[in-house]
Motif scaffolding. Structure first.
Motif, PDB file in Angstrom:
ATOM      1  N   VAL A  68       0.694  -1.302   0.080  1.00  0.00           N
ATOM      2  CA  VAL A  68      -0.037  -0.051   0.014  1.00  0.00           C
ATOM      3  C   VAL A  68       0.899   1.134   0.155  1.00  0.00           C
ATOM      4  O   VAL A  68       0.579   2.370  -0.631  1.00  0.00           O
ATOM      5  CB  VAL A  68      -1.007  -0.059   1.358  1.00  0.00           C
ATOM      6  N   ALA A  69       2.117   1.207   0.517  1.00  0.00           N
ATOM      7  CA  ALA A  69       2.939   2.482   0.663  1.00  0.00           C
ATOM      8  C   ALA A  69       3.268   2.734  -0.807  1.00  0.00           C
ATOM      9  O   ALA A  69       3.547   3.886  -1.282  1.00  0.00           O
ATOM     10  CB  ALA A  69       4.141   2.157   1.337  1.00  0.00           C
ATOM     11  N   ALA A  70       3.730   1.773  -1.768  1.00  0.00           N
ATOM     12  CA  ALA A  70       3.956   1.948  -3.144  1.00  0.00           C
ATOM     13  C   ALA A  70       2.931   2.692  -3.868  1.00  0.00           C
ATOM     14  O   ALA A  70       2.843   3.272  -4.748  1.00  0.00           O
ATOM     15  CB  ALA A  70       4.258   0.520  -3.743  1.00  0.00           C
ATOM     16  N   LEU A  71       1.601   2.073  -3.448  1.00  0.00           N
ATOM     17  CA  LEU A  71       0.488   2.746  -4.156  1.00  0.00           C
ATOM     18  C   LEU A  71       0.127   4.119  -3.777  1.00  0.00           C
ATOM     19  O   LEU A  71      -0.186   5.014  -4.776  1.00  0.00           O
ATOM     20  CB  LEU A  71      -0.851   1.751  -3.834  1.00  0.00           C
ATOM     21  N   LEU A  72       0.178   4.347  -2.381  1.00  0.00           N
ATOM     22  CA  LEU A  72      -0.223   5.743  -2.034  1.00  0.00           C
ATOM     23  C   LEU A  72       0.805   6.660  -2.264  1.00  0.00           C
ATOM     24  O   LEU A  72       0.815   7.863  -2.651  1.00  0.00           O
ATOM     25  CB  LEU A  72      -0.294   5.817  -0.563  1.00  0.00           C
ATOM     26  N   THR A  73       1.983   6.268  -2.409  1.00  0.00           N
ATOM     27  CA  THR A  73       3.318   7.123  -2.896  1.00  0.00           C
ATOM     28  C   THR A  73       3.023   7.517  -4.483  1.00  0.00           C
ATOM     29  O   THR A  73       3.149   8.544  -4.717  1.00  0.00           O
ATOM     30  CB  THR A  73       4.448   6.573  -2.625  1.00  0.00           C
ATOM     31  N   ALA A  74       2.753   6.474  -5.324  1.00  0.00           N
ATOM     32  CA  ALA A  74       2.526   6.845  -6.602  1.00  0.00           C
ATOM     33  C   ALA A  74       1.220   7.876  -6.700  1.00  0.00           C
ATOM     34  O   ALA A  74       1.146   8.776  -7.490  1.00  0.00           O
ATOM     35  CB  ALA A  74       2.282   5.686  -7.358  1.00  0.00           C
ATOM     36  N   GLN A  75      -0.010   7.633  -6.090  1.00  0.00           N
ATOM     37  CA  GLN A  75      -1.098   8.420  -5.884  1.00  0.00           C
ATOM     38  C   GLN A  75      -0.792   9.896  -5.478  1.00  0.00           C
ATOM     39  O   GLN A  75      -1.166  10.770  -6.344  1.00  0.00           O
ATOM     40  CB  GLN A  75      -1.989   7.716  -5.172  1.00  0.00           C
ATOM     41  N   SER A  76      -0.026   9.814  -4.279  1.00  0.00           N
ATOM     42  CA  SER A  76       0.183  11.305  -3.961  1.00  0.00           C
ATOM     43  C   SER A  76       1.427  12.215  -4.663  1.00  0.00           C
ATOM     44  O   SER A  76       0.970  13.235  -4.977  1.00  0.00           O
ATOM     45  CB  SER A  76       0.621  11.211  -2.702  1.00  0.00           C
ATOM     46  N   VAL A  77       2.277  11.543  -5.405  1.00  0.00           N
ATOM     47  CA  VAL A  77       3.178  12.355  -6.080  1.00  0.00           C
ATOM     48  C   VAL A  77       2.892  12.527  -7.288  1.00  0.00           C
ATOM     49  O   VAL A  77       2.900  13.949  -7.709  1.00  0.00           O
ATOM     50  CB  VAL A  77       4.639  11.511  -5.998  1.00  0.00           C
ATOM     51  N   TRP A  78       2.224  11.722  -7.835  1.00  0.00           N
ATOM     52  CA  TRP A  78       1.517  12.262  -9.114  1.00  0.00           C
ATOM     53  C   TRP A  78       0.323  13.265  -9.248  1.00  0.00           C
ATOM     54  O   TRP A  78       0.341  14.265  -9.765  1.00  0.00           O
ATOM     55  CB  TRP A  78       0.925  10.972  -9.800  1.00  0.00           C
ATOM     56  N   MET A  79      -0.573  13.331  -7.966  1.00  0.00           N
ATOM     57  CA  MET A  79      -1.299  14.258  -7.706  1.00  0.00           C
ATOM     58  C   MET A  79      -0.484  15.641  -7.423  1.00  0.00           C
ATOM     59  O   MET A  79      -0.930  16.493  -8.051  1.00  0.00           O
ATOM     60  CB  MET A  79      -2.067  14.125  -6.446  1.00  0.00           C
ATOM     61  N   ALA A  80       0.573  15.654  -6.832  1.00  0.00           N
ATOM     62  CA  ALA A  80       1.229  17.082  -6.401  1.00  0.00           C
ATOM     63  C   ALA A  80       1.941  17.355  -7.896  1.00  0.00           C
ATOM     64  O   ALA A  80       1.722  18.570  -8.123  1.00  0.00           O
ATOM     65  CB  ALA A  80       2.359  16.636  -5.314  1.00  0.00           C
ATOM     66  N   LEU A  81       2.480  16.495  -8.640  1.00  0.00           N
ATOM     67  CA  LEU A  81       2.963  16.926  -9.962  1.00  0.00           C
ATOM     68  C   LEU A  81       2.006  17.465 -11.056  1.00  0.00           C
ATOM     69  O   LEU A  81       2.408  18.465 -11.503  1.00  0.00           O
ATOM     70  CB  LEU A  81       4.025  15.909 -10.478  1.00  0.00           C
ATOM     71  N   PHE A  82       0.932  16.859 -11.003  1.00  0.00           N
ATOM     72  CA  PHE A  82       0.143  16.998 -12.084  1.00  0.00           C
ATOM     73  C   PHE A  82      -0.730  18.550 -11.747  1.00  0.00           C
ATOM     74  O   PHE A  82      -0.672  19.370 -12.576  1.00  0.00           O
ATOM     75  CB  PHE A  82      -0.986  15.996 -12.194  1.00  0.00           C
ATOM     76  N   VAL A  83      -1.159  18.555 -10.366  1.00  0.00           N
ATOM     77  CA  VAL A  83      -1.850  19.801 -10.104  1.00  0.00           C
ATOM     78  C   VAL A  83      -1.097  20.829 -10.236  1.00  0.00           C
ATOM     79  O   VAL A  83      -1.183  22.082 -10.421  1.00  0.00           O
ATOM     80  CB  VAL A  83      -2.431  19.595  -8.839  1.00  0.00           C
ATOM     81  N   ASN A  84       0.379  20.748  -9.420  1.00  0.00           N
ATOM     82  CA  ASN A  84       1.134  22.067  -9.638  1.00  0.00           C
ATOM     83  C   ASN A  84       1.645  22.309 -10.899  1.00  0.00           C
ATOM     84  O   ASN A  84       1.890  23.444 -11.369  1.00  0.00           O
ATOM     85  CB  ASN A  84       2.517  21.612  -8.903  1.00  0.00           C
TER      86      ASN A  84
END
Length: 571
Positions: free
Chosen positions: A421-437
């Motif tokens: 789940v750490a791998a899943l949540l890291t991918a989800q959160s980092v992509w959210m930050a990069l895309f929105v930013n």
């Protein structure tokens, strides 16, 4: 079911059928022998060893097959067998392990379908696979709970022949089989009849009609209802010596004595199980325990394999990963609006008031937009966190309990779930930050923003993992997790400020508040931060405090998950 006044002996190379009407305590008896249920009184002995006073059977000494086959539908027969060997037996090379797996599958009649996924197996094939998995450690005691239930005649015949072979192979093992079927009693060495928690017969199958004065076994259940269970139990105690003598004459040398059955209790009176009727030399089995790291890697590999093969879950994860960030940026596709400066020096007071009002309206609009976009990211990530873990333990509870019974370490299981789940949540959160930013051009340190989003996702993922470990079913875990996510937005105070007392009470438990507050504080040196503070009635916490509180949420969820997973939750 209350078990009372039960005393029986089971030797090696012995197949015993445990029969009785529904609710007689057959499965309870089996689970008591397995150590899943602890007797309140009495004793269970294995080759002279009191399992309650000394130590339980080692995982490699005992096999337990529940009523319904437990396996992952997306794994093949060969993969299921290989996984069982990896989790239960250490010190095997890859070649040795593959050879042993195929030998076991061949004995179970499954070698020709080793490449099939278990989802397409028939009921009988799944039961044979369950028996084959238990043979990974070559246990000396095999407990089978209704393994022929619901099968057609051909499949039932095959299962019975397999259990007969398992009892006889090598130096022999004790096989106790709870069954509702009376068709194959003659294939068993003995039959134990339970009636409302009492043992009312334990002897040779061909003598069962004689004891109950019935034409054949098919009349047994009707006959039992003609007398109270205590009467039947008393009759058995009165005549059992003669029936045991017939067994001894059949299986022991002339003159060998049978030990008097022990007395004990499961709940309130007498309960005793021994493996010494007659005593035989103990079979020495040397099974090396697999390392913690081996179990961890096997479980982690299996977890990713299951995700990749589950098209529905994989598509859902990809949809959440790429779809949720798009929901955020549609509200600021052209980036965040600029904030005009508040100018003074107007010719008259009316113009100054108009300018002030215009600035205030702009500040409210921009502040609400920035605060809303940040909270939208946070809430979507908490929803993804719930989806990541709400069903992870509860949905696999039956298999986990079975593997834990066979020697799987709880810590290795949780570590594999945590890394997954750490791998899943890291991918989800980092992509959210990069895309929105990239689209919205949020000011502030991108690394700090990504970190706070990772932590808020991790906090919800961890708490839902803890909920999953505490719930009995996956549906219950999902429902509670959805409620937890639903409370995040209203109790965060980001949309509507809460009364001070209520906010102080609830805020420590609301991960969304700390994610929202932490993200906004990364923009402290910008005017966006100022307008959010002007327009929001909720105070913002310092970034380090937000990080520490979210880490505390992660730790609390993991502790909850550990104690929930460690507790036995057999059906």
């Amino acid at each position: 079911m209350l078990l009372r006044d039960i005393s029986a002996h089971f030797p090696r190379r012995h197949l015993c059928a445990i029969v009785g009407p529904s609710g007689s305590g057959k499965s309870t008896l089996l689970k008591a022998i397995a150590g899943i249920f602890e007797p309140a009184k009495g004793s269970i002995h294995w080759e002279g060893r009191d399992l309650a006073a000394e130590r339980d059977l080692d995982p490699h000494e005992i096999g337990y097959v529940p009523q319904f086959g437990i396996s992952f539908d997306l794994l093949t027969v060969e993969e299921s067998m290989d996984t069982a060997l990896r989790l239960r037996v250490g010190g095997l090379t890859e070649g040795m392990r593959k050879k042993l797996a195929m030998e076991i599958l061949k004995d179970a009649g499954l070698d020709e379908i080793a490449g099939r996924r278990t989802a397409v197996l028939s009921g009988g094939q799944k039961r044979r696979l369950a028996l084959a998995v238990e043979m990974a450690t070559q246990p000396v005691l095999l407990l089978c709970d209704e393994v022929t239930s619901g099968l057609d005649t051909k499949s039932e015949d095959e299962i019975m022949k397999l259990m007969r072979r398992l009892a006889n192979e090598g130096q022999g093992r004790t096989v106790l089989s709870v069954t509702h079927s009376l068709r194959h009693l003659e294939m068993h060495d003995t039959v134990a009849v339970l009636y409302q928690g009492r043992l009312v017969y334990h002897g040779a199958p061909d003598l069962l009609p004689h004891f109950f004065t019935i034409p054949g076994p098919e009349h047994l259940f009707d006959c039992l209802e003609t007398r109270p269970p205590d009467d039947w139990a008393m009759s058995w105690r009165k005549h059992r010596a003669a029936y045991y003598a017939c067994l001894v004459d059949a299986v022991t040398p002339v003159g060998r004595a049978v030990e008097e059955p022990l007395r004990g209790a499961l709940i309130d009176e007498n309960f005793s199980i021994e493996s010494v009727f007659p005593r035989e030399k103990k079979l020495e089995i040397k099974v090396e325990e697999p390392t913690w790291m081996t179990q961890f890697l096997v479980l982690l590999t299996r977890q990713w394999r299951l995700l990749i093969r589950d098209r529905g879950q994989l598509l859902l994860q990809l949809a959440l990963l790429f779809g949720f960030p798009c929901l955020v940026v549609i509200f600021a596709w052209d980036g965040l609006p600029q904030i005009a400066n508040l100018t003074g020096g107007h010719a008259n007071a009316v113009e100054q008031l108009i300018a002030d009002a215009s600035f205030s309206l702009q500040a409210v609009k921009v502040g609400g937009l920035v605060s809303g976009l940040v909270m939208f990211q946070v809430v979507l990530l908490t929803l993804m966190g719930s989806n990541n873990s709400a069903r992870e333990i509860a949905g696999q509870r039956a298999i986990f309990e079975k593997e834990k019974f066979a020697g799987l370490r709880t810590s290795a299981f949780l570590a594999s779930k945590g890394v997954y789940v750490a791998a899943l949540l890291t991918a989800q959160s980092v992509w959210m930050a990069l895309f929105v930013n990239t689209i919205c051009h949020f000011p502030g340190d991108l690394f700090s923003q990504a970190l706070i989003l990772v932590l808020v996702n991790a906090a919800m993922t961890s708490m839902c993992l803890g909920i999953s470990a505490q719930m009995k079913t996956a549906d219950q875990a999902s429902l509670v997790s959805v409620y937890l996510v639903g409370f995040q937005l209203p109790l965060s105070g980001a949309v509507l400020a809460l009364p001070h007392v209520l906010g102080s009470m609830t805020r420590p438990f609301i991960a969304a508040y700390w994610g929202w507050s932490g993200y906004l504080t990364t923009m402290r040196d910008t005017r966006f931060y100022d307008v959010v503070r002007m327009t929001s009635g909720t105070s913002l916490a310092a970034y380090p405090v937000c990080v520490l509180v979210l880490l505390a949420h992660v730790a609390a969820g993991l502790v909850l998950a550990y104690y929930g997973a460690r507790e036995s939750r057999w059906e």
